[in-house]
Write a protein that holds these residues in place. Structure first.
Motif, PDB file in Angstrom:
ATOM      1  N   GLN A   4      46.552  43.916  52.712  1.00 31.64           N
ATOM      2  CA  GLN A   4      45.728  44.862  51.968  1.00 31.64           C
ATOM      3  C   GLN A   4      45.373  44.295  50.598  1.00 31.64           C
ATOM      4  OE1 GLN A   4      47.622  48.718  51.895  1.00 31.64           O
ATOM      5  NE2 GLN A   4      47.965  48.726  54.091  1.00 31.64           N
ATOM      6  N   LYS A   5      44.160  44.580  50.144  1.00 32.69           N
ATOM      7  CA  LYS A   5      43.714  44.097  48.838  1.00 32.69           C
ATOM      8  C   LYS A   5      44.471  44.799  47.714  1.00 32.69           C
ATOM      9  CE  LYS A   5      38.871  42.808  49.643  1.00 32.69           C
ATOM     10  NZ  LYS A   5      37.492  43.065  49.171  1.00 32.69           N
ATOM     11  N   PRO A   6      44.845  44.047  46.668  1.00 30.25           N
ATOM     12  CA  PRO A   6      45.388  44.729  45.489  1.00 30.25           C
ATOM     13  C   PRO A   6      44.279  45.470  44.745  1.00 30.25           C
ATOM     14  CG  PRO A   6      45.177  42.375  45.067  1.00 30.25           C
ATOM     15  CD  PRO A   6      44.825  42.591  46.513  1.00 30.25           C
ATOM     16  N   ARG A   7      44.664  46.521  44.017  1.00 30.05           N
ATOM     17  CA  ARG A   7      43.699  47.324  43.257  1.00 30.05           C
ATOM     18  C   ARG A   7      44.096  47.288  41.783  1.00 30.05           C
ATOM     19  NH1 ARG A   7      42.803  52.356  43.791  1.00 30.05           N
ATOM     20  NH2 ARG A   7      40.568  52.110  43.623  1.00 30.05           N
ATOM     21  N   ILE A   8      43.183  46.803  40.968  1.00 31.68           N
ATOM     22  CA  ILE A   8      43.413  46.603  39.546  1.00 31.68           C
ATOM     23  C   ILE A   8      42.672  47.670  38.749  1.00 31.68           C
ATOM     24  CG2 ILE A   8      42.838  45.099  37.589  1.00 31.68           C
ATOM     25  CD1 ILE A   8      43.097  42.736  39.553  1.00 31.68           C
ATOM     26  N   GLY A   9      43.324  48.208  37.725  1.00 34.15           N
ATOM     27  CA  GLY A   9      42.652  49.030  36.722  1.00 34.15           C
ATOM     28  C   GLY A   9      42.440  48.182  35.484  1.00 34.15           C
ATOM     29  N   LEU A  10      41.206  47.787  35.195  1.00 29.92           N
ATOM     30  CA  LEU A  10      40.918  46.919  34.053  1.00 29.92           C
ATOM     31  C   LEU A  10      40.564  47.773  32.841  1.00 29.92           C
ATOM     32  CD1 LEU A  10      40.663  43.972  33.093  1.00 29.92           C
ATOM     33  CD2 LEU A  10      38.228  44.101  33.675  1.00 29.92           C
ATOM     34  N   LEU A  11      41.317  47.579  31.761  1.00 25.01           N
ATOM     35  CA  LEU A  11      41.216  48.412  30.563  1.00 25.01           C
ATOM     36  C   LEU A  11      40.759  47.568  29.375  1.00 25.01           C
ATOM     37  CD1 LEU A  11      41.870  51.217  29.229  1.00 25.01           C
ATOM     38  CD2 LEU A  11      44.143  50.278  28.747  1.00 25.01           C
ATOM     39  N   PRO A  12      39.482  47.626  28.996  1.00 27.77           N
ATOM     40  CA  PRO A  12      39.012  46.895  27.815  1.00 27.77           C
ATOM     41  C   PRO A  12      39.340  47.673  26.533  1.00 27.77           C
ATOM     42  CG  PRO A  12      37.230  47.317  29.407  1.00 27.77           C
ATOM     43  CD  PRO A  12      38.355  48.239  29.725  1.00 27.77           C
ATOM     44  N   LEU A  13      39.869  46.985  25.529  1.00 25.19           N
ATOM     45  CA  LEU A  13      40.256  47.610  24.258  1.00 25.19           C
ATOM     46  C   LEU A  13      39.340  47.136  23.138  1.00 25.19           C
ATOM     47  CD1 LEU A  13      43.063  46.932  26.016  1.00 25.19           C
ATOM     48  CD2 LEU A  13      44.107  48.010  24.034  1.00 25.19           C
ATOM     49  N   TYR A  14      39.073  48.039  22.209  1.00 24.28           N
ATOM     50  CA  TYR A  14      38.123  47.747  21.125  1.00 24.28           C
ATOM     51  C   TYR A  14      38.489  48.595  19.914  1.00 24.28           C
ATOM     52  CZ  TYR A  14      33.479  46.278  19.380  1.00 24.28           C
ATOM     53  OH  TYR A  14      32.451  45.730  18.669  1.00 24.28           O
ATOM     54  N   LEU A  15      37.825  48.345  18.791  1.00 24.88           N
ATOM     55  CA  LEU A  15      38.087  49.052  17.536  1.00 24.88           C
ATOM     56  C   LEU A  15      36.918  49.977  17.200  1.00 24.88           C
ATOM     57  CD1 LEU A  15      39.788  49.429  14.944  1.00 24.88           C
ATOM     58  CD2 LEU A  15      38.603  47.427  14.005  1.00 24.88           C
ATOM     59  N   GLU A  16      37.215  51.260  17.011  1.00 30.76           N
ATOM     60  CA  GLU A  16      36.165  52.240  16.710  1.00 30.76           C
ATOM     61  C   GLU A  16      35.408  51.877  15.443  1.00 30.76           C
ATOM     62  OE1 GLU A  16      35.759  57.095  16.368  1.00 30.76           O
ATOM     63  OE2 GLU A  16      37.467  56.083  15.402  1.00 30.76           O
TER      64      GLU A  16
END
Length: 462
Positions: A4-16
């Protein structure tokens, strides 16, 4: 065996703040984010991408969506500096593993004009410090996505997280009670559930017998026709084969009904009084070839291990170390009548087993030898105070020795990366049990990550 394929949650972080001082910059990160997603997808992962997050509410929403989507892990991607107090609560409280990808769009930093696009590393440092202070386990890898192997390294951890997700949410069945007196794999059901996440589903042989099709049901005929493609049937009688298929289909229906990832059958429970005609070795072997985990004698723990490895890595079988060959520096692997038939050296031959363990009928099983190749022996060993160790041993499966002296049966010859005396000493000093998984290939790093994410002690022998 299809993994089964792995499932990634990609979380980009930035500065307001940058949205106020340099409002056009954020949109310019899209090609970089797309490139990261493409790299992960090229490695066989599904990627769920959140919106670029800047403030705590956005991080909360992103993490909740990842949890709802049941991703295997969160991968953080700092696009710029991002103050850790904005993300830390959301990341620290989630049960999802956190993997930090420490990278930048540009490989070479040779101009001040690139600063706004390549300074995320100190945001990584801020966040990782806080993760440690919050006692949130995390894994980090650093490097450029195109000119280093950082994506491959992260994917190893992702597969580890995927195995952790599988075993932490596993439904494991057991037919009969566990073998009385076998202490090494004996773990209380509450510990399996609370410390690992294994949910146990039990059935009696009588309950399975209610699921058996009629002996002349077309379902049985169809299965026998499939067996003609999978096995050599020249040495098994039609009646014995039919009986094993009939019993096996009952087991298969129960596995499907309960949506089990893995299961175990105690052969002692297969009796005339239990109404299952034979021990279903044939179906057990087929189940492993389909990616369903298994272990003998009611061993739920090892069954869950085999299942989690099978669904992520493939090419896995339950096995046991039986006899040492000190002279040839190999260890003989075997068990009563179960093997992942995809891992057989040659076309398996169905054999009618002489059966004296209970008053059930003689079962049919696939006589086979494990194929040659690089492999790992993997063991999940209970320890003191409800702890666990994941033992990983690189080995080689070698060609069959003196086949004429062994005849039929489940068999394999394993050569450790050290002498047999040293290997057996190290294995038992680590607490290894007598039930294990055999995994073909060399996924040591993936398995180390699996153990690390599960907070188990990881022991590599060799």
């Amino acid at each position: 065996m299809k993994t089964q394929k792995p499932r990634i949650g990609l979380l980009p972080l930035y500065l307001e703040l940058y949205d106020k001082t340099s409002p056009k910059i954020k949109a310019e990160f899209k090609p970089f984010i797309d490139a990261v997603c493409a790299q992960f997808r090229s490695k066989g992962a599904d990627v769920e991408l959140s919106e670029i997050c800047r403030i705590s509410g956005e991080f909360d929403n992103a993490v909740k969506q990842f949890e709802k989507s049941s991703v295997d892990c969160i991968i953080t991607l700092h696009l710029a500096y991002s103050p850790s107090l904005e993300c830390i609560e959301a990341l620290a409280k989630t049960m999802l593993p956190v993997i930090v990808l420490d990278t930048t769009p540009d490989e070479c930093y040779n101009s001040m004009s690139l600063l706004m696009y390549n300074h995320g590393i100190h945001g990584v440092q801020d966040m990782c410090n806080m993760l440690k202070r919050y006692n949130k386990n995390f894994i980090i890898e650093a490097g450029h996505i195109k000119t280093s192997d950082v994506i491959d390294r992260v994917i190893c951890h992702v597969k580890g997280a995927q195995m952790a997700h599988k075993i932490s949410n596993s439904r494991v069945g057991r037919v009969g009670e566990a073998f009385v007196g076998m202490g090494d794999f004996a773990v209380e059901e509450s510990v399996l559930k609370n410390n690992i996440g294994i949910a146990l589903y039990t059935a009696t042989p009588e309950q399975l017998s209610d699921l058996m099709p009629d002996i002349n049901d077309p379902e049985i005929i169809n299965e026998i026709n499939e067996d003609k493609k999978r096995f050599d049937l020249a040495r098994v009688s039609s009646d014995a084969h039919k009986l094993s298929v009939q019993t096996g289909l009952a087991l298969r229906k129960w596995i499907d009904q309960e949506n089990l990832m893995a299961f175990s059958v105690n052969f002692q429970s297969i009796t005339k009084a239990g109404k299952l005609p034979v021990m279903p070795f044939l179906e057990i072997s087929k189940a492993m070839s389909r990616g369903t985990g298994y272990a003998g004698e009611g061993d739920v723990l090892t069954a869950a291990l085999v299942g989690s490895l099978a669904q992520v890595l493939g090419n896995v079988s339950f096995t046991e170390m039986f006899c040492p060959d000190w002279k040839n520096n190999v260890i003989f692997l075997s068990h009563m009548g179960e093997i992942n038939t995809d891992l057989a050296e040659e076309h398996p031959v169905l054999i009618e087993m002489a059966w004296s363990f209970t008053d059930a009928q003689p079962p049919v099983f696939p006589s086979a030898c494990f194929k040659q190749g690089e492999a790992l022996l993997v063991n999940l060993a209970p320890g003191p105070d409800d702890t666990f160790s994941l033992i990983i041993a690189p080995v080689k499966m070698i060609s069959e020795i003196n086949q004429k002296n062994f005849g039929d049966g489940i068999r394999g010859w394993m050569k450790p990366d050290m002498t047999v005396p040293d290997f057996l000493k190290a294995y038992s000093e680590a607490g290894g049990t007598h039930h294990s998984a055999l995994v073909y290939g060399n996924p040591v790093e993936e398995l180390k990550s699996f153990g690390r994410i599960m907070n188990w002690k990881v022991v590599v022998i060799g």
